[in-house]
Design a protein around this motif. Structure first.
Motif, PDB file in Angstrom:
ATOM      1  N   VAL A 189       0.862  -1.156   0.022  1.00 47.22           N
ATOM      2  CA  VAL A 189       0.056  -0.151   0.005  1.00 47.22           C
ATOM      3  C   VAL A 189       0.860   1.249  -0.161  1.00 47.22           C
ATOM      4  O   VAL A 189       0.613   2.188  -0.736  1.00 47.22           O
ATOM      5  CB  VAL A 189      -1.002  -0.069   1.280  1.00 47.22           C
ATOM      6  N   LEU A 190       1.914   1.260   0.717  1.00 47.85           N
ATOM      7  CA  LEU A 190       2.809   2.310   0.890  1.00 47.85           C
ATOM      8  C   LEU A 190       3.505   2.414  -0.509  1.00 47.85           C
ATOM      9  O   LEU A 190       3.789   3.606  -1.014  1.00 47.85           O
ATOM     10  CB  LEU A 190       4.059   2.404   2.242  1.00 47.85           C
ATOM     11  N   LEU A 191       4.181   1.304  -1.033  1.00 48.03           N
ATOM     12  CA  LEU A 191       4.838   1.444  -2.425  1.00 48.03           C
ATOM     13  C   LEU A 191       3.768   2.123  -3.589  1.00 48.03           C
ATOM     14  O   LEU A 191       4.338   2.682  -4.462  1.00 48.03           O
ATOM     15  CB  LEU A 191       5.149   0.489  -2.759  1.00 48.03           C
ATOM     16  N   ASP A 192       2.658   1.650  -3.348  1.00 45.87           N
ATOM     17  CA  ASP A 192       1.662   2.279  -4.263  1.00 45.87           C
ATOM     18  C   ASP A 192       1.279   3.817  -4.263  1.00 45.87           C
ATOM     19  O   ASP A 192       1.316   4.513  -5.125  1.00 45.87           O
ATOM     20  CB  ASP A 192       0.225   1.605  -4.187  1.00 45.87           C
ATOM     21  N   ARG A 193       1.466   4.194  -2.926  1.00 47.31           N
ATOM     22  CA  ARG A 193       1.523   5.649  -2.861  1.00 47.31           C
ATOM     23  C   ARG A 193       2.627   6.309  -3.093  1.00 47.31           C
ATOM     24  O   ARG A 193       2.738   7.510  -3.444  1.00 47.31           O
ATOM     25  CB  ARG A 193       1.011   5.949  -1.301  1.00 47.31           C
ATOM     26  N   LEU A 194       3.820   5.897  -2.877  1.00 43.43           N
ATOM     27  CA  LEU A 194       5.050   6.255  -3.122  1.00 43.43           C
ATOM     28  C   LEU A 194       5.979   5.613  -3.627  1.00 43.43           C
ATOM     29  O   LEU A 194       6.857   4.867  -3.522  1.00 43.43           O
ATOM     30  CB  LEU A 194       5.869   6.621  -1.860  1.00 43.43           C
ATOM     31  N   PRO A 195       5.602   5.540  -5.130  1.00 44.34           N
ATOM     32  CA  PRO A 195       6.518   4.395  -6.141  1.00 44.34           C
ATOM     33  C   PRO A 195       7.997   4.793  -6.046  1.00 44.34           C
ATOM     34  O   PRO A 195       8.698   3.873  -6.369  1.00 44.34           O
ATOM     35  CB  PRO A 195       5.760   4.820  -7.504  1.00 44.34           C
ATOM     36  N   ASP A 196       8.417   5.938  -5.763  1.00 43.83           N
ATOM     37  CA  ASP A 196       9.855   6.328  -5.851  1.00 43.83           C
ATOM     38  C   ASP A 196      10.476   5.991  -4.405  1.00 43.83           C
ATOM     39  O   ASP A 196      11.697   6.148  -4.266  1.00 43.83           O
ATOM     40  CB  ASP A 196      10.278   7.869  -6.247  1.00 43.83           C
TER      41      ASP A 196
END
Length: 369
Positions: free
Chosen positions: A46-53
């Motif tokens: 979920v966090l990676l989807d919100r912050l892809p970089d």
């Protein structure tokens, strides 16, 4: 991982001391072994989807922390080395002063002063002239442990050997040197195996230029080991890159056993590294040291020996069953492994002689007194 990063990161950004701040950032962004976390496992999807970089930025931050930590470690090593050299410089000066004041010469003084005397333009030739009347042969044993200064003394002493007619025309002066580069262990005393190879080439040229024969012999026969063991050694160092680490000889290593009927067997076990084990906070609880590499290797060795004895292993070449007295364990040094192996063997009811030397002040029973 975020539960680990955020608390330490907050402390780091609030810390005024730069060194302490770096330590806190290391605890926040790096694992206990100093490596970076894998972003895919460290952060939730979920966090990676919100912050892809986020993975890229995290790796960049971790790399920067590692780089600065390495530079800081180098600086600390430089400081420590400079301090050690300062102390060593004073000790050496004090040592030299004491020698001069008491008229003493140590082993190195005898070598360096001999070379200096033989190299003096006003006296060196006269000393060599005098020595030339009494030296017929020079034998140099363990030549791989000879230092450059010692080689220089030998070169000076033999200059007249192959320079034409000497003081005694009927005497044929000779030199013999024997050594094995692979056995050089005295580098702390200045031994340089490179000098062995260089000196061999130098003397070969001198002897042949003087019209004499020079024999460069290789002793490839072993009186101690068996073909199987020697073949394993040769195979390890067959790679030229590895072979250069022990010898300057361009030819591949080739050993032969005198005892051709002697049995042999070589088995390489996988290396065992340290494992991270959490020690209990309560000091009254026992600490499990069974995961220590020395203990694990000792257990493996003891289990193997017990299997040999229990399964009635037959000693090849002798036709008898193997017993405890037929097993010899060689170690590089008497450390914790020796004690761990002794305990492991005794737990299996295997008689063991144990270590052949005991340091009483270092034994745990004496320390507890």
């Amino acid at each position: 991982v975020l539960n680990n990063i955020l608390p330490y990161a907050r402390l780091a950004f609030a810390e005024a001391d730069q060194i302490r701040r770096l330590e806190l950032l290391g605890k926040a962004f790096l694992k206990a072994d100093g490596a970076a976390y894998e972003p895919a496992k460290a952060f939730k999807k979920v966090l990676l989807d919100r912050l892809p970089d986020l993975p890229e930025r995290y790796i960049e931050a971790a790399r920067a922390i590692l780089e600065v930590s390495d530079r800081l470690a180098l600086f600390r090593m430089l400081e420590g080395t400079a301090a050690a050299l300062t102390v060593a410089r004073w000790l050496i000066a004090r040592y030299e002063h004491l020698k001069r004041s008491r008229g003493f010469l140590d082993f190195n003084d005898l070598i360096t002063r001999t070379v200096a005397l033989l190299s003096r333009p006003d006296a060196g030739a006269w000393v060599q002239f005098k020595l030339d009347q009494g030296i017929d042969h020079i034998l140099l044993d363990e030549a791989q442990d000879t230092s450059p200064d010692q080689w220089e003394a030998v070169k000076k002493l033999t200059e007249e050997f192959f320079a034409g007619l000497g003081q005694r025309e009927a005497v044929h002066r000779t030199m013999f040197a024997v050594g094995d580069e692979k056995q050089s262990i005295y580098s702390f005393q200045g031994a340089a195996p490179d000098s062995f190879a260089e000196s061999r080439q130098l003397f070969a040229g001198r002897v042949r230029d003087a019209g004499f024969s020079f024999a460069d012999l290789k002793l490839t026969w072993s009186f101690r080991s068996s073909d199987d063991v020697l073949a394993a050694v040769d195979r390890v160092f067959a790679d030229p890159g590895i072979g250069r680490g022990i010898s300057h000889d361009p030819d591949a290593l080739s050993h032969k056993a005198i005892r051709t009927d002697a049995p042999g067997y070589v088995e390489v076990w996988p290396s065992i590294g340290a494992e991270m084990v959490d020690e209990p906070d309560d000091w009254t609880q026992a600490v499990d040291h069974a995961h220590a590499p020395a203990v694990r290797v000792a257990e493996n060795v003891a289990t193997t020996i017990a299997g040999w004895i229990g399964n009635g292993e037959i000693i090849e070449g002798r036709g008898k069953r193997l017993g405890p007295g037929d097993v010899l364990v060689l170690v590089r040094k008497r450390d914790s492994f020796v004690h761990a192996l002794t305990r492991a063997l005794k737990r299996r009811d295997i008689p063991v002689a144990g270590a052949d030397r005991l340091s009483l002040p270092g034994h745990i029973a004496v320390k507890d007194l």
